[in-house]
Design an enzyme around this catalytic site. Structure first.
Site, mmCIF file in Angstrom:
data_model
loop_
_atom_site.group_PDB
_atom_site.id
_atom_site.type_symbol
_atom_site.label_atom_id
_atom_site.label_comp_id
_atom_site.label_asym_id
_atom_site.label_seq_id
_atom_site.Cartn_x
_atom_site.Cartn_y
_atom_site.Cartn_z
ATOM 1 N N LYS A 187 0.833 -1.216 0.000
ATOM 2 C CA LYS A 187 0.000 0.000 0.000
ATOM 3 C C LYS A 187 0.870 1.269 0.000
ATOM 4 C CE LYS A 187 -3.174 -3.004 0.047
ATOM 5 N NZ LYS A 187 -4.062 -3.492 1.071
ATOM 6 N N HIS A 188 0.230 2.438 0.050
ATOM 7 C CA HIS A 188 0.985 3.696 -0.114
ATOM 8 C C HIS A 188 2.065 3.903 0.923
ATOM 9 C CE1 HIS A 188 -2.419 4.748 -2.708
ATOM 10 N NE2 HIS A 188 -1.608 5.617 -3.241
#
Ligand code: PLP
Length: 378
Positions: free
Chosen positions: A183-184
């Protein structure tokens, strides 16, 4: 053979390592000052009043479903184009996921499809900001208001995305994030729920910690009450220190993702039969994934073959997602199957997530586009 290019990759720098090391040398390893600092940082970033850190994104979904009071007899509308955890979380609380189809251009939950699935038992909409693009929050909120439904957002793809200037995390009753390495930002394993409602925030914190309340004026400091059946879904100080350090880098990483996505769009345009997903107007996409749709008739090559050919060229891709309602467990327990969500099912045959991560170089991107061009024009 060129170096393997994955479809996504985390980045850890010296500041991250120093932040973690400092916690390891401190008195607190878990449930100390770093948890609150990370929660405050995420709340500020997403413009939410409250943020509650939990063990992972799935735990965050579970805590959100629980805090919303969903349970037996409640139907929760979910899109099928997501990771199974989204719908699983509904089942953890013995509520029923009801799959509503997605928009063909964006693969986001389609408000018209939601309307068609409403019954007297519908209690919530659990939408997914697929690939990093905000859901149609306005459309979904209108339905929710008319029918007195809770809106939960699975924002695991969309930290940093905005809709008409409002950040994901501030537009639903509860929004869920994951800090898995893909994820980010990452805390290795980790998750967060944001909300503006102080009662929901209390419910989340209680559920995370065994259903325990500790604020009892006049009682000794060791006193607590178990007021409901909770879990241990806590996130450690070590993980939260990493999260706060990672969050510092998010604006730069988002810019890099958006720039790469812009270049992909420009470079892919001349290749017939390969189309990136559409972007809604008025949104700032967070580009967790860059998803293309491959029209096998135009390209003469099916998605599966393109995946294999890219793999042979050391380029990693993935399919996000196998529609949840097609998994055996769902077919067997909820009697779902082919035909329930035709738009998602048709998309499933054509979608491919191609490499996108902030540290990807222009040469890496060229490699992907050139390979696609070569595979399609044989
Ligand atoms: C990653 C992800 C989850 C689960 O998060 P974990 O931290 O791996 O538990 C849930 N929903 C979506 C859409 C995700 O991408």
């Amino acid at each position: 053979m060129p170096e393997f290019l994955p479809y996504g990759r985390q980045a850890i720098d010296a500041a991250d390592i120093a932040a973690v090391e400092e916690v390891l040398r401190s008195d607190w390893l878990t449930t100390g000052p770093q948890v609150e600092a990370f929660e405050d940082a995420v709340a500020a970033y997403t413009q939410a009043e409250h943020a509650v850190a939990v063990a992972n994104g799935t735990a965050a979904l579970h805590a959100a479903v629980h805090a919303a009071g969903l349970g037996p007899g409640d139907e929760v509308i979910v899109p099928p184009m997501t990771f199974a955890a989204t719908a699983n979380a509904v089942l953890y609380e013995d509520a029923v996921p009801v799959f509503a189809d997605v928009d063909p251009d964006t693969l986001l939950l389609d408000p018209d499809a939601v309307e068609r699935k409403l019954t007297d038992d519908t209690a919530a909409i659990l939408t997914v900001d697929y690939a990093g693009q905000p859901s149609d929050y306005k459309g979904l909120s209108e339905i929710a208001e008319d029918h007195d439904l809770t809106v939960i957002a699975d924002g695991c793809h969309a930290l940093g995305a905005t809709d008409r200037g409002r950040p994901v995390g501030s537009m639903a009753d509860l929004t869920v994030f994951s800090f898995h390495p893909v994820k980010h930002i990452t805390t290795a394993e980790g998750g967060m729920v944001t909300t503006d409602d102080p009662d929901l925030a209390d419910a989340l914190a209680r559920f995370r910690d065994h259903g325990r309340t500790t604020d009892h004026p006049g009682k000794p400091d060791w006193y607590y009450k178990i007021v409901e059946l909770g879990r241990n879904l806590r996130l450690s100080d070590v993980a939260c220190a990493l999260g706060t350090s990672q969050l510092d880098k998010l604006p730069g990483w988002l810019k890099a993702r958006r720039d790469l996505a812009g270049t992909y769009r420009r470079r892919l345009r001349p290749i017939g039969g390969i189309e990136p997903l559409a972007v809604r107007s008025d949104v700032d996409h967070a580009y967790h994934l860059f998803v293309i749709r491959i029209d096998g008739e135009t390209t003469g090559v099916h998605r599966d073959e393109i995946h294999d050919e890219l793999q042979e060229r050391s380029i990693g891709t993935n399919v996000h997602y196998i529609p949840v309602h097609l998994h055996p467990y769902y077919r067997e327990t909820l009697d779902t199957g082919l035909g329930d969500c035709p738009v998602a099912e048709a998309a499933y045959d054509e979608i491919l997530s191609i490499p996108l991560f902030p540290q990807m170089s222009p040469d890496d991107l060229d490699r992907v586009v050139d390979a696609l061009d070569e595979i399609v024009h044989v």
